[in-house]
Design an enzyme around this catalytic site. Structure first.
Site, PDB file in Angstrom:
ATOM      1  N   THR A  87       0.839  -1.197   0.000  1.00 52.89           N
ATOM      2  CA  THR A  87       0.000   0.000   0.000  1.00 52.89           C
ATOM      3  C   THR A  87       0.872   1.244   0.000  1.00 52.89           C
ATOM      4  OG1 THR A  87      -1.782   1.145   1.162  1.00 52.89           O
ATOM      5  CG2 THR A  87      -0.152   0.076   2.535  1.00 52.89           C
ATOM      6  N   LYS A 119      -1.176   3.690   4.989  1.00 50.63           N
ATOM      7  CA  LYS A 119      -0.614   3.154   6.241  1.00 50.63           C
ATOM      8  C   LYS A 119       0.789   3.700   6.506  1.00 50.63           C
ATOM      9  CE  LYS A 119      -3.540  -0.936   5.766  1.00 50.63           C
ATOM     10  NZ  LYS A 119      -4.791  -0.221   5.955  1.00 50.63           N
ATOM     11  N   THR A 124     -10.187   3.807 -13.197  1.00 50.79           N
ATOM     12  CA  THR A 124      -9.987   4.532 -14.458  1.00 50.79           C
ATOM     13  C   THR A 124      -9.286   5.864 -14.206  1.00 50.79           C
ATOM     14  OG1 THR A 124     -12.213   5.363 -14.228  1.00 50.79           O
ATOM     15  CG2 THR A 124     -11.904   3.507 -15.721  1.00 50.79           C
TER      16      THR A 124
HETATM   17  C1  LIG Z   1      -4.591  -6.992   4.592  1.00 47.33           C
HETATM   18  C2  LIG Z   1      -4.963  -5.763   3.802  1.00 47.33           C
HETATM   19  N1  LIG Z   1      -4.685  -5.730   2.490  1.00 47.33           N
HETATM   20  C3  LIG Z   1      -4.998  -4.637   1.743  1.00 47.33           C
HETATM   21  C4  LIG Z   1      -5.599  -3.542   2.309  1.00 47.33           C
HETATM   22  C5  LIG Z   1      -5.886  -2.349   1.454  1.00 47.33           C
HETATM   23  O1  LIG Z   1      -4.984  -1.322   1.811  1.00 47.33           O
HETATM   24  P1  LIG Z   1      -5.273   0.201   1.512  1.00 47.33           P
HETATM   25  O2  LIG Z   1      -6.569   0.542   2.170  1.00 47.33           O
HETATM   26  O3  LIG Z   1      -4.145   0.932   2.145  1.00 47.33           O
HETATM   27  O4  LIG Z   1      -5.298   0.360   0.033  1.00 47.33           O
HETATM   28  C6  LIG Z   1      -5.901  -3.529   3.659  1.00 47.33           C
HETATM   29  C7  LIG Z   1      -6.537  -2.353   4.276  1.00 47.33           C
HETATM   30  O5  LIG Z   1      -6.733  -2.232   5.452  1.00 47.33           O
HETATM   31  C8  LIG Z   1      -5.573  -4.675   4.438  1.00 47.33           C
HETATM   32  O6  LIG Z   1      -5.838  -4.703   5.745  1.00 47.33           O
END
Ligand SMILES: Cc1ncc(COP(=O)(O)O)c(C=O)c1O
Length: 158
Positions: A55, A58, A87
């Protein structure tokens, strides 16, 4: 006996059986690994994992995310899974901020050390509070009249 870290062992196992691996490092990028690459980087297993998801939010404090893998694989995702893509691209300011955050956390360990220090301190405090509560419970129990105590003990063992 498995002596390597779990993600390495898992990746080696998958490679042996020609299985693909996908690792969600969203909660780990920026926080673990010498350059913030996540748990797989910390364990030296990143090169064994086919797709790593991260990501830009975070730990990096921005917005959006990414997958990392071989160029051919990423191209296949682009070609066959366009429904999973937005998009509207990320705004340049967000991209610049995310790039700056990634560059910073690649070389600065201070934030990772602080994170580990604070997490360890919180865990130690929680442990202490639990131990205190246990002692208080034991003291309360010790002060109970004999009759009540034996009732409590027999209830517990029933
Ligand atoms: C395990 C996991 N993967 C992916 C995501 C998606 O991340 P983001 O919201 O930062 O795009 C999250 C979001 O909390 C998550 O907990």
């Amino acid at each position: 006996m498995v002596t390597s870290p779990p993600s390495t062992a898992f990746a080696i196992f998958a490679q042996r059986y020609e299985a693909m691996t996908y690792c969600d490092e969203v909660h780990a990028v920026g926080l673990y690994g010498p350059r913030g690459g996540g748990i797989t980087e910390r364990e030296g297993a990143a090169h064994r994992v086919d797709v790593i998801e991260g990501t830009l939010a975070k730990a990096f404090g921005c917005l959006g995310g990414y997958i990392a893998g071989d160029a051919a694989l990423i191209d296949a995702v682009r070609s066959y899974a366009p429904g999973f893509m937005f998009t509207t691209a990320l705004p340049p300011a967000i991209c610049a901020a995310a790039t700056a955050a990634i560059c910073h956390l690649k070389s600065s360990n201070w934030e990772r050390e602080q994170h580990q220090y604070r997490a360890a301190r919180t865990k130690a405090r929680v442990k202490l509070v639990c131990a205190k509560k246990e002692i208080e419970r034991d003291l309360k129990f010790r002060d109970l009249p004999d009759q009540c105590r034996s009732l409590h003990t027999s209830k517990k063992s029933a």
